[in-house]
Design a protein around this motif. Sequence first.
Motif, PDB file in Angstrom:
ATOM      1  N   ILE A   1       0.993  -1.173   0.061  1.00  0.00           N
ATOM      2  CA  ILE A   1      -0.095   0.041  -0.013  1.00  0.00           C
ATOM      3  C   ILE A   1       0.794   1.385  -0.046  1.00  0.00           C
ATOM      4  CG2 ILE A   1      -1.733   1.391   1.073  1.00  0.00           C
ATOM      5  CD1 ILE A   1      -2.708  -1.456   0.138  1.00  0.00           C
ATOM      6  N   GLU A   2       1.948   1.290   0.868  1.00  0.00           N
ATOM      7  CA  GLU A   2       2.917   2.277   0.902  1.00  0.00           C
ATOM      8  C   GLU A   2       3.545   2.562  -0.498  1.00  0.00           C
ATOM      9  OE1 GLU A   2       2.313   0.809   4.785  1.00  0.00           O
ATOM     10  OE2 GLU A   2       2.842  -0.143   3.013  1.00  0.00           O
ATOM     11  N   PHE A   3       3.958   1.713  -1.522  1.00  0.00           N
ATOM     12  CA  PHE A   3       4.523   1.663  -2.638  1.00  0.00           C
ATOM     13  C   PHE A   3       3.576   2.623  -3.737  1.00  0.00           C
ATOM     14  CE2 PHE A   3       6.019   0.123  -6.802  1.00  0.00           C
ATOM     15  CZ  PHE A   3       7.227   0.668  -6.982  1.00  0.00           C
ATOM     16  N   PRO A   4       2.316   2.146  -3.900  1.00  0.00           N
ATOM     17  CA  PRO A   4       1.537   2.994  -4.825  1.00  0.00           C
ATOM     18  C   PRO A   4       1.234   4.239  -4.069  1.00  0.00           C
ATOM     19  CG  PRO A   4       0.211   1.018  -3.667  1.00  0.00           C
ATOM     20  CD  PRO A   4       1.579   0.946  -3.272  1.00  0.00           C
ATOM     21  N   ARG A   5       1.290   4.501  -3.006  1.00  0.00           N
ATOM     22  CA  ARG A   5       0.878   5.757  -2.231  1.00  0.00           C
ATOM     23  C   ARG A   5       2.068   6.837  -2.826  1.00  0.00           C
ATOM     24  NH1 ARG A   5       0.996   6.975   4.004  1.00  0.00           N
ATOM     25  NH2 ARG A   5       3.112   6.161   3.751  1.00  0.00           N
ATOM     26  N   GLU A   6       3.300   6.367  -2.852  1.00  0.00           N
ATOM     27  CA  GLU A   6       4.484   7.097  -3.266  1.00  0.00           C
ATOM     28  C   GLU A   6       4.583   7.602  -4.564  1.00  0.00           C
ATOM     29  OE1 GLU A   6       6.865   8.366  -1.201  1.00  0.00           O
ATOM     30  OE2 GLU A   6       5.492   7.765   0.319  1.00  0.00           O
ATOM     31  N   ILE A   7       3.771   6.437  -5.579  1.00  0.00           N
ATOM     32  CA  ILE A   7       3.752   6.629  -7.089  1.00  0.00           C
ATOM     33  C   ILE A   7       2.542   7.896  -7.187  1.00  0.00           C
ATOM     34  CG2 ILE A   7       2.878   5.617  -9.017  1.00  0.00           C
ATOM     35  CD1 ILE A   7       3.853   3.078  -7.895  1.00  0.00           C
ATOM     36  N   PHE A   8       1.563   7.918  -6.659  1.00  0.00           N
ATOM     37  CA  PHE A   8       0.600   8.824  -6.584  1.00  0.00           C
ATOM     38  C   PHE A   8       0.906  10.063  -6.274  1.00  0.00           C
ATOM     39  CE2 PHE A   8      -2.949   5.196  -5.497  1.00  0.00           C
ATOM     40  CZ  PHE A   8      -2.902   4.764  -6.566  1.00  0.00           C
ATOM     41  N   LYS A   9       1.912  10.085  -5.076  1.00  0.00           N
ATOM     42  CA  LYS A   9       2.451  11.403  -4.652  1.00  0.00           C
ATOM     43  C   LYS A   9       3.319  11.871  -5.646  1.00  0.00           C
ATOM     44  CE  LYS A   9       2.574  10.580   0.287  1.00  0.00           C
ATOM     45  NZ  LYS A   9       3.457  10.448   1.548  1.00  0.00           N
ATOM     46  N   THR A  10       4.369  11.278  -6.201  1.00  0.00           N
ATOM     47  CA  THR A  10       5.101  11.514  -7.198  1.00  0.00           C
ATOM     48  C   THR A  10       4.529  12.013  -8.654  1.00  0.00           C
ATOM     49  OG1 THR A  10       6.830  10.202  -6.333  1.00  0.00           O
ATOM     50  CG2 THR A  10       7.294  10.716  -8.612  1.00  0.00           C
ATOM     51  N   LEU A  11       3.589  11.572  -8.991  1.00  0.00           N
ATOM     52  CA  LEU A  11       2.693  11.671 -10.244  1.00  0.00           C
ATOM     53  C   LEU A  11       1.758  12.779 -10.105  1.00  0.00           C
ATOM     54  CD1 LEU A  11       2.262   8.038 -11.580  1.00  0.00           C
ATOM     55  CD2 LEU A  11       3.697   9.856 -12.393  1.00  0.00           C
TER      56      LEU A  11
ATOM     57  N   ASP B   1      -4.670  14.991  -4.996  1.00  0.00           N
ATOM     58  CA  ASP B   1      -4.029  15.986  -3.878  1.00  0.00           C
ATOM     59  C   ASP B   1      -3.871  15.184  -2.593  1.00  0.00           C
ATOM     60  OD1 ASP B   1      -6.427  15.714  -2.368  1.00  0.00           O
ATOM     61  OD2 ASP B   1      -7.351  17.237  -3.384  1.00  0.00           O
ATOM     62  N   LYS B   2      -3.057  15.907  -1.904  1.00  0.00           N
ATOM     63  CA  LYS B   2      -2.595  15.179  -0.613  1.00  0.00           C
ATOM     64  C   LYS B   2      -3.927  14.395  -0.008  1.00  0.00           C
ATOM     65  CE  LYS B   2       1.459  17.839  -0.405  1.00  0.00           C
ATOM     66  NZ  LYS B   2       2.336  18.585   0.591  1.00  0.00           N
ATOM     67  N   ILE B   3      -4.849  15.082   0.246  1.00  0.00           N
ATOM     68  CA  ILE B   3      -6.087  14.751   1.027  1.00  0.00           C
ATOM     69  C   ILE B   3      -6.664  13.511   0.482  1.00  0.00           C
ATOM     70  CG2 ILE B   3      -8.429  15.247   1.976  1.00  0.00           C
ATOM     71  CD1 ILE B   3      -7.335  18.310   2.241  1.00  0.00           C
ATOM     72  N   GLU B   4      -6.840  13.362  -0.728  1.00  0.00           N
ATOM     73  CA  GLU B   4      -7.308  12.327  -1.477  1.00  0.00           C
ATOM     74  C   GLU B   4      -6.455  11.124  -1.368  1.00  0.00           C
ATOM     75  OE1 GLU B   4     -10.359  11.855  -2.584  1.00  0.00           O
ATOM     76  OE2 GLU B   4     -10.903  13.640  -1.676  1.00  0.00           O
ATOM     77  N   ILE B   5      -5.117  11.305  -1.398  1.00  0.00           N
ATOM     78  CA  ILE B   5      -3.946  10.228  -1.323  1.00  0.00           C
ATOM     79  C   ILE B   5      -4.142   9.579   0.106  1.00  0.00           C
ATOM     80  CG2 ILE B   5      -1.493   9.693  -1.384  1.00  0.00           C
ATOM     81  CD1 ILE B   5      -1.198  11.664  -3.744  1.00  0.00           C
ATOM     82  N   GLU B   6      -4.238  10.501   1.151  1.00  0.00           N
ATOM     83  CA  GLU B   6      -4.223   9.951   2.408  1.00  0.00           C
ATOM     84  C   GLU B   6      -5.463   9.157   2.580  1.00  0.00           C
ATOM     85  OE1 GLU B   6      -2.964   9.149   6.099  1.00  0.00           O
ATOM     86  OE2 GLU B   6      -1.920   9.878   4.390  1.00  0.00           O
ATOM     87  N   LYS B   7      -6.706   9.670   2.002  1.00  0.00           N
ATOM     88  CA  LYS B   7      -8.061   8.993   2.296  1.00  0.00           C
ATOM     89  C   LYS B   7      -7.757   7.604   1.621  1.00  0.00           C
ATOM     90  CE  LYS B   7     -11.728  11.304   1.615  1.00  0.00           C
ATOM     91  NZ  LYS B   7     -12.680  12.527   0.964  1.00  0.00           N
ATOM     92  N   TRP B   8      -7.345   7.440   0.455  1.00  0.00           N
ATOM     93  CA  TRP B   8      -7.128   5.973  -0.159  1.00  0.00           C
ATOM     94  C   TRP B   8      -6.261   5.359   0.783  1.00  0.00           C
ATOM     95  CZ3 TRP B   8      -2.733   3.685  -1.726  1.00  0.00           C
ATOM     96  CH2 TRP B   8      -2.702   2.709  -2.617  1.00  0.00           C
ATOM     97  N   PHE B   9      -5.300   5.921   1.003  1.00  0.00           N
ATOM     98  CA  PHE B   9      -4.163   4.925   2.123  1.00  0.00           C
ATOM     99  C   PHE B   9      -4.784   4.638   3.053  1.00  0.00           C
ATOM    100  CE2 PHE B   9      -0.909   4.818   5.510  1.00  0.00           C
ATOM    101  CZ  PHE B   9      -0.340   3.892   5.004  1.00  0.00           C
ATOM    102  N   GLN B  10      -5.667   5.564   3.947  1.00  0.00           N
ATOM    103  CA  GLN B  10      -6.461   4.839   4.994  1.00  0.00           C
ATOM    104  C   GLN B  10      -7.327   3.837   4.773  1.00  0.00           C
ATOM    105  OE1 GLN B  10      -5.463   5.634   8.247  1.00  0.00           O
ATOM    106  NE2 GLN B  10      -3.770   6.900   7.474  1.00  0.00           N
ATOM    107  N   LEU B  11      -8.140   3.855   3.805  1.00  0.00           N
ATOM    108  CA  LEU B  11      -9.015   2.851   3.404  1.00  0.00           C
ATOM    109  C   LEU B  11      -8.434   1.396   3.063  1.00  0.00           C
ATOM    110  CD1 LEU B  11     -11.748   2.059   2.453  1.00  0.00           C
ATOM    111  CD2 LEU B  11     -11.377   2.734   0.220  1.00  0.00           C
ATOM    112  N   PHE B  12      -7.204   1.513   2.248  1.00  0.00           N
ATOM    113  CA  PHE B  12      -6.568   0.146   1.831  1.00  0.00           C
ATOM    114  C   PHE B  12      -5.574  -0.273   2.974  1.00  0.00           C
ATOM    115  CE2 PHE B  12      -8.347   1.695  -2.024  1.00  0.00           C
ATOM    116  CZ  PHE B  12      -8.825   0.542  -2.612  1.00  0.00           C
TER     117      PHE B  12
END
Length: 90
Positions: free
Chosen positions: A58-68, A72-83
């Motif tokens: 889960i951490e790996f795609p989060r870093e991909i999402f951030k880099t690309l 936005d940061k809030i949506e990425i964090e929501k996605w991370f918390q869900l998965f």
Amino acid sequence: MINKRVARKGFLDHSEHTSNALFYLQNFAVNYSGSNNYKDELAVTDNNIITANGIAPIEFPREIFKTLKLYDKIEIEKWFQLFKHGIWTE
């Protein structure tokens, strides 16, 4: 396994990075000389190189999402918390 190949090519020598373990890279990646940049973390991004250890699915795609800047940061964090934790916040 990918980190070992990237390390062999010297891509990790000048970037912060992680892997399953530092000793793994030191023992199995010929010519690896980036141990000063090794971080004992689940996922690391530096110089547009994203590395993660084997227990960071889960951490790996989060870093991909951030880099690309995929979201936005809030949506990425929501996605991370869900998965990662099964938690969805509005």
